[in-house]
Design a protein around this motif. Structure first.
Motif, short mmCIF file in Angstrom:
data_model
loop_
_atom_site.label_atom_id
_atom_site.label_comp_id
_atom_site.label_asym_id
_atom_site.label_seq_id
_atom_site.Cartn_x
_atom_site.Cartn_y
_atom_site.Cartn_z
N SER A 79 0.86 -1.18 0.00
CA SER A 79 0.00 0.00 0.00
C SER A 79 0.89 1.23 0.00
O SER A 79 1.90 1.27 0.71
CB SER A 79 -0.91 0.00 1.23
OG SER A 79 -1.83 -1.07 1.17
N GLY A 120 -5.09 7.55 -9.71
CA GLY A 120 -5.72 6.58 -8.82
C GLY A 120 -5.48 6.80 -7.34
O GLY A 120 -5.90 5.98 -6.52
N TRP A 160 -2.74 4.83 -2.23
CA TRP A 160 -3.09 3.91 -3.31
C TRP A 160 -2.78 2.50 -2.85
O TRP A 160 -1.64 2.24 -2.46
CB TRP A 160 -2.30 4.22 -4.58
CG TRP A 160 -2.76 3.38 -5.72
CD1 TRP A 160 -3.71 3.69 -6.64
CD2 TRP A 160 -2.29 2.07 -6.06
NE1 TRP A 160 -3.88 2.65 -7.53
CE2 TRP A 160 -3.02 1.63 -7.20
CE3 TRP A 160 -1.35 1.20 -5.51
CZ2 TRP A 160 -2.82 0.39 -7.78
CZ3 TRP A 160 -1.14 -0.04 -6.08
CH2 TRP A 160 -1.87 -0.43 -7.21
N PRO A 161 -3.77 1.60 -2.83
CA PRO A 161 -5.17 1.85 -3.15
C PRO A 161 -5.86 2.64 -2.05
O PRO A 161 -5.22 2.98 -1.05
CB PRO A 161 -5.75 0.45 -3.27
CG PRO A 161 -4.90 -0.36 -2.32
CD PRO A 161 -3.53 0.21 -2.42
#
Length: 201
Positions: A79, A120, A160-161
């Motif tokens: 992450s 994103g 992200w995510p």
């Protein structure tokens, strides 16, 4: 610290070369059995000048490179948390092209916040309902202003995510009791408020 070069000065005419010394630091961490990459950065100040909208090019180029480097170097399964003073808020407007710049900037300049969102990254502040707007910048340069005068949100916690949930996220260092105590002059701890959060992945 990696330098984020802006190798475009040679495309301009009648200008002098100006070095831009910004970068990022990163650490890989394992917390509660999960792997994270935590990145801290500080992008260049955006100072549009009348008749010269492409003065935003430096921070746009830095964000573009930062996104590319992190995409290429972050291992699968980690992450990614990207923190820092981005000098870019959700309200920033881009500069439409065509522009006298190399690709991809010839098609227009996209502010860092919009670039990161398109790549994103999730802005943790937007995952919580807030009464306050979360402004983080800026107090007076001498830190002597009596009342807080923060007016824009440019210090961000991006991930992200997206985290499964945000337990808490707030701006700190913006209350009168955060200032230094008499008899010295009462100073704010910084010209920026700091963003603190607890994220769950």
């Amino acid at each position: 610290m990696r330098r984020l070069p802006v190798p475009i000065h040679h495309h301009w005419r009648n200008t002098t070369e100006v070095p831009v010394q910004r970068g990022f630091v990163a650490i890989n961490a394992r917390v509660a059995g999960k792997n994270y990459r935590i990145v801290n950065t500080h992008l260049e100040v955006r100072e549009p000048q009348p008749g010269n909208p492409i003065s935003q090019v430096f921070q746009a180029a830095q964000a573009f490179e930062l996104i590319g480097v992190l995409r290429a170097t972050t291992p699968i399964g980690k992450s990614l948390l990207v923190l820092g003073d981005f000098n870019s808020s959700p309200e920033d407007a881009g500069v439409p092209g065509p522009l006298p710049l190399p690709e991809p900037f010839d098609q227009g300049l996209v502010p860092p916040y919009q670039q990161l969102a398109a790549a994103g990254y999730t802005d943790g502040w937007t995952l919580r309902w807030h009464v306050r707007p979360g402004f983080t910048c800026c107090q007076a340069e001498d830190l002597l202003n009596e009342n807080s005068q923060l007016y824009e949100r440019i210090d961000l916690i991006l991930s992200w995510p997206a985290p499964a949930r945000v337990e808490d996220i707030r701006v700190v260092g913006t209350k009168h009791w955060d200032k230094t105590r008499p008899p010295a002059p009462r100073l704010w701890p910084s010209d920026h408020g700091a963003v603190a959060a607890e994220l769950r992945f």
